[in-house]
Structures are given as C-alpha cells and as structure tokens.
Motif scaffolding. Structure first.
Motif, PDB file in Angstrom:
ATOM      1  N   PRO A 107       0.789  -1.239   0.000  1.00  0.00           N
ATOM      2  CA  PRO A 107       0.000   0.000   0.000  1.00  0.00           C
ATOM      3  C   PRO A 107       0.820   1.287   0.000  1.00  0.00           C
ATOM      4  O   PRO A 107       0.443   2.259  -0.656  1.00  0.00           O
ATOM      5  CB  PRO A 107      -0.843  -0.118   1.273  1.00  0.00           C
ATOM      6  CG  PRO A 107      -0.133  -1.113   2.127  1.00  0.00           C
ATOM      7  CD  PRO A 107       0.509  -2.072   1.183  1.00  0.00           C
ATOM      8  N   LYS A 108       1.939   1.313   0.715  1.00  0.00           N
ATOM      9  CA  LYS A 108       2.740   2.541   0.759  1.00  0.00           C
ATOM     10  C   LYS A 108       3.340   2.861  -0.594  1.00  0.00           C
ATOM     11  O   LYS A 108       3.335   4.022  -1.038  1.00  0.00           O
ATOM     12  CB  LYS A 108       3.839   2.418   1.811  1.00  0.00           C
ATOM     13  CG  LYS A 108       3.319   2.426   3.238  1.00  0.00           C
ATOM     14  CD  LYS A 108       4.453   2.400   4.251  1.00  0.00           C
ATOM     15  CE  LYS A 108       3.916   2.448   5.675  1.00  0.00           C
ATOM     16  NZ  LYS A 108       5.015   2.403   6.683  1.00  0.00           N
ATOM     17  N   ARG A 109       3.875   1.862  -1.268  1.00  0.00           N
ATOM     18  CA  ARG A 109       4.444   2.077  -2.608  1.00  0.00           C
ATOM     19  C   ARG A 109       3.341   2.397  -3.623  1.00  0.00           C
ATOM     20  O   ARG A 109       3.521   3.242  -4.498  1.00  0.00           O
ATOM     21  CB  ARG A 109       5.235   0.854  -3.052  1.00  0.00           C
ATOM     22  CG  ARG A 109       6.563   0.678  -2.310  1.00  0.00           C
ATOM     23  CD  ARG A 109       7.361  -0.470  -2.921  1.00  0.00           C
ATOM     24  NE  ARG A 109       8.656  -0.636  -2.312  1.00  0.00           N
ATOM     25  CZ  ARG A 109       9.745   0.039  -2.657  1.00  0.00           C
ATOM     26  NH1 ARG A 109       9.680   0.928  -3.622  1.00  0.00           N
ATOM     27  NH2 ARG A 109      10.898  -0.188  -2.059  1.00  0.00           N
ATOM     28  N   ALA A 110       2.212   1.703  -3.503  1.00  0.00           N
ATOM     29  CA  ALA A 110       1.099   1.975  -4.414  1.00  0.00           C
ATOM     30  C   ALA A 110       0.594   3.397  -4.226  1.00  0.00           C
ATOM     31  O   ALA A 110       0.247   4.084  -5.200  1.00  0.00           O
ATOM     32  CB  ALA A 110      -0.029   0.971  -4.169  1.00  0.00           C
ATOM     33  N   LEU A 111       0.556   3.847  -2.986  1.00  0.00           N
ATOM     34  CA  LEU A 111       0.072   5.188  -2.676  1.00  0.00           C
ATOM     35  C   LEU A 111       0.898   6.253  -3.389  1.00  0.00           C
ATOM     36  O   LEU A 111       0.354   7.229  -3.910  1.00  0.00           O
ATOM     37  CB  LEU A 111       0.119   5.406  -1.168  1.00  0.00           C
ATOM     38  CG  LEU A 111      -0.477   6.699  -0.603  1.00  0.00           C
ATOM     39  CD1 LEU A 111      -1.919   6.884  -1.040  1.00  0.00           C
ATOM     40  CD2 LEU A 111      -0.382   6.681   0.919  1.00  0.00           C
ATOM     41  N   GLU A 112       2.215   6.060  -3.451  1.00  0.00           N
ATOM     42  CA  GLU A 112       3.089   7.017  -4.150  1.00  0.00           C
ATOM     43  C   GLU A 112       2.675   7.168  -5.610  1.00  0.00           C
ATOM     44  O   GLU A 112       2.654   8.275  -6.156  1.00  0.00           O
ATOM     45  CB  GLU A 112       4.537   6.540  -4.105  1.00  0.00           C
ATOM     46  CG  GLU A 112       5.208   6.609  -2.763  1.00  0.00           C
ATOM     47  CD  GLU A 112       6.657   6.170  -2.821  1.00  0.00           C
ATOM     48  OE1 GLU A 112       7.441   6.601  -1.959  1.00  0.00           O
ATOM     49  OE2 GLU A 112       7.015   5.398  -3.738  1.00  0.00           O
ATOM     50  N   GLN A 113       2.365   6.037  -6.237  1.00  0.00           N
ATOM     51  CA  GLN A 113       2.010   6.064  -7.659  1.00  0.00           C
ATOM     52  C   GLN A 113       0.631   6.683  -7.878  1.00  0.00           C
ATOM     53  O   GLN A 113       0.429   7.477  -8.807  1.00  0.00           O
ATOM     54  CB  GLN A 113       2.049   4.635  -8.227  1.00  0.00           C
ATOM     55  CG  GLN A 113       3.368   3.899  -8.026  1.00  0.00           C
ATOM     56  CD  GLN A 113       4.546   4.574  -8.692  1.00  0.00           C
ATOM     57  OE1 GLN A 113       4.407   5.269  -9.700  1.00  0.00           O
ATOM     58  NE2 GLN A 113       5.741   4.367  -8.135  1.00  0.00           N
ATOM     59  N   PHE A 114      -0.340   6.337  -7.015  1.00  0.00           N
ATOM     60  CA  PHE A 114      -1.669   6.934  -7.154  1.00  0.00           C
ATOM     61  C   PHE A 114      -1.637   8.444  -6.892  1.00  0.00           C
ATOM     62  O   PHE A 114      -2.389   9.198  -7.507  1.00  0.00           O
ATOM     63  CB  PHE A 114      -2.659   6.253  -6.206  1.00  0.00           C
ATOM     64  CG  PHE A 114      -3.231   4.971  -6.738  1.00  0.00           C
ATOM     65  CD1 PHE A 114      -4.056   4.970  -7.850  1.00  0.00           C
ATOM     66  CD2 PHE A 114      -2.937   3.762  -6.117  1.00  0.00           C
ATOM     67  CE1 PHE A 114      -4.583   3.781  -8.348  1.00  0.00           C
ATOM     68  CE2 PHE A 114      -3.462   2.576  -6.605  1.00  0.00           C
ATOM     69  CZ  PHE A 114      -4.281   2.580  -7.720  1.00  0.00           C
ATOM     70  N   GLU A 115      -0.751   8.873  -5.998  1.00  0.00           N
ATOM     71  CA  GLU A 115      -0.594  10.314  -5.750  1.00  0.00           C
ATOM     72  C   GLU A 115      -0.106  11.016  -7.014  1.00  0.00           C
ATOM     73  O   GLU A 115      -0.564  12.128  -7.341  1.00  0.00           O
ATOM     74  CB  GLU A 115       0.385  10.562  -4.603  1.00  0.00           C
ATOM     75  CG  GLU A 115      -0.132  10.170  -3.226  1.00  0.00           C
ATOM     76  CD  GLU A 115      -1.028  11.235  -2.601  1.00  0.00           C
ATOM     77  OE1 GLU A 115      -1.554  12.080  -3.332  1.00  0.00           O
ATOM     78  OE2 GLU A 115      -1.198  11.195  -1.368  1.00  0.00           O
TER      79      GLU A 115
END
Length: 242
Positions: A107-115
């Motif tokens: 989730p933390k890495r995915a969050l960077e991309q969605f941001e």
C-alpha cells in the motif's frame, strides 16, 4: 586488396544482419497485430517481448507491462518497468505500478504512484483509491480529505467494483465513499459506534445490495451489543482490474 575485400565482407554482413533484423521486426509486428485480433494474451506478450528486444522503446515496455497487469501478472509487470516513483514516467507506466503494487499488498508504494496520477489528473476514482490506501497506512486525515473530494465529484453514473465475494459486483461510487467514511469514524472513536453506523446506513440506502457495507454493519452492531468480544470490521478487498 585484402583490406578492401575484408571491408566488403563486413559491409555485406552488416547489411544482411540489418535486413534480417528488419524482417524479424516486421514479422513480430504482424504477429502482434494478429494476436491482438485473436485476443491471445500470451501471443501479445510474446510479440511485445520480441519487439522490445529487437527495437527497445519506453512505449513498448509500458504496453507490455500493462498487458501483464491486465492479465493479473503483477510481478511480471513490475519486473518489466520497476517499482520506483519516477516523475518522468508515462501515465500508463504509473498506472501499471499503482495497480500492481496495490494488488501485491504494497500500500505505501502503491500510494506514491496513485498520488502521482492524482496530481496529473484528479478524479473521484483516484480519490477513492487514495482514501482506501491511506486508511490502510493509518493516514485518516488524508483519507478524509480524499473522501470529501470524492463525494463532491462523484456522479450518480459512477460505480466501483468489489471482489470480496465469489461473484464481483458494483456499487455507486458515492456509496463506496460513505462506507470508507464510516470506517474512519469508527477508527477515530471506537466508543461511538452509532456515528459509524449512520454513515454505513447511508451507503446502504444508496445501494441496499452493498455486501461489504452490510458486513461492516453486522460487525459494528455485534461489537455494540457485545463490546467484550471485539469484531473486526471488514475492509474492501482490492479489485483485480482497474
């Protein structure tokens, strides 16, 4: 004279190699188009892989990664384009990273991309993904901000897919946001279960068949009746394709 002969041999060899490479590229381009026409995912992946070897390009690499992601081969997709945040990435590459990292429970890495995606093109769907991931990573204030944006910008025609039961189903996006808002309310004050139930009931008013919201309601009501036996409130399982 010998030098001239050697140069000529080298030149003809180079031309022959170039011609072979050009012929191979044409072959795999035709093969790629045929596999797309037939809907053969394995064939498309094979064709794109060969084309990337023969004539590497960011566009082909991103397309190959997208095909992997769309076929739920998320590790292969990330092996193709990497996992690092890169402002220079194409929208397609960032989307592939976001979806695949989320599917692989990062989730933390995915969050960077969605941001990054939201920064480029904000919309209610991306706001939902951000809110969901921020709840998972403990950022309730950030999630609340995304939820309010989403509720304000979601139209009645927008829906979101859930996969927590055997048969996938869709609900209005506004209902999905209200469910998340209810989860945040519960996390903020576990002694005030009614506040969370009000929001989840709103979601169920919009979509009575919202299975995940129904499960959350049951868990909260059970905890309210028997506080000494805590029940875990269900969270959304991730959609397989986006």
């Amino acid at each position: 004279m010998k030098k001239i002969i050697m140069v000529l041999i080298f030149a003809f060899g180079y031309l022959g190699s170039a011609q072979t490479k050009s012929e191979l590229q044409k072959h795999y381009e035709a093969f790629y188009n045929e596999m797309k026409l037939q809907g053969d995912v394995k064939g498309v992946i094979s064709a794109l892989t060969h084309l990337n070897v023969l004539s590497p390009s960011a566009e082909r690499r991103d397309t190959l990664a997208y095909v992997y992601t769309n076929d739920n081969q998320h590790m292969q997709a990330l092996n193709t384009i990497g996992i690092d945040k890169n402002e220079a990435d194409s929208d397609l590459a960032i989307r592939v990273k976001a979806i695949s990292l989320k599917a692989l429970n990062q989730p933390k890495r995915a969050l960077e991309q969605f941001e990054l995606l939201f920064k480029r093109s904000p919309n209610a769907y991306l706001a939902y993904e951000l809110a969901d991931l921020k709840i998972q990573t403990g950022d309730s204030p950030g999630a609340s901000s995304n939820i309010e944006y989403g509720i304000s910008n979601a139209t009645d025609e927008m829906s979101y897919a859930f996969y927590e039961r055997q048969q996938p189903y869709e609900v209005p996006l506004k209902a999905a946001f209200l469910h998340l808002k209810g989860l945040i309310a519960y996390n903020a004050d576990k002694s005030n279960i009614d506040a969370a139930l009000i929001l989840i009931n709103e979601a169920l008013t919009i979509e009575p068949n919202f299975n995940l919201a129904s499960l959350s309601k049951q868990a909260l009501e059970s905890r309210k009746e028997k506080p000494e036996e805590p029940k875990e409130v269900p969270v959304a399982k991730k959609d397989k394709k986006q």
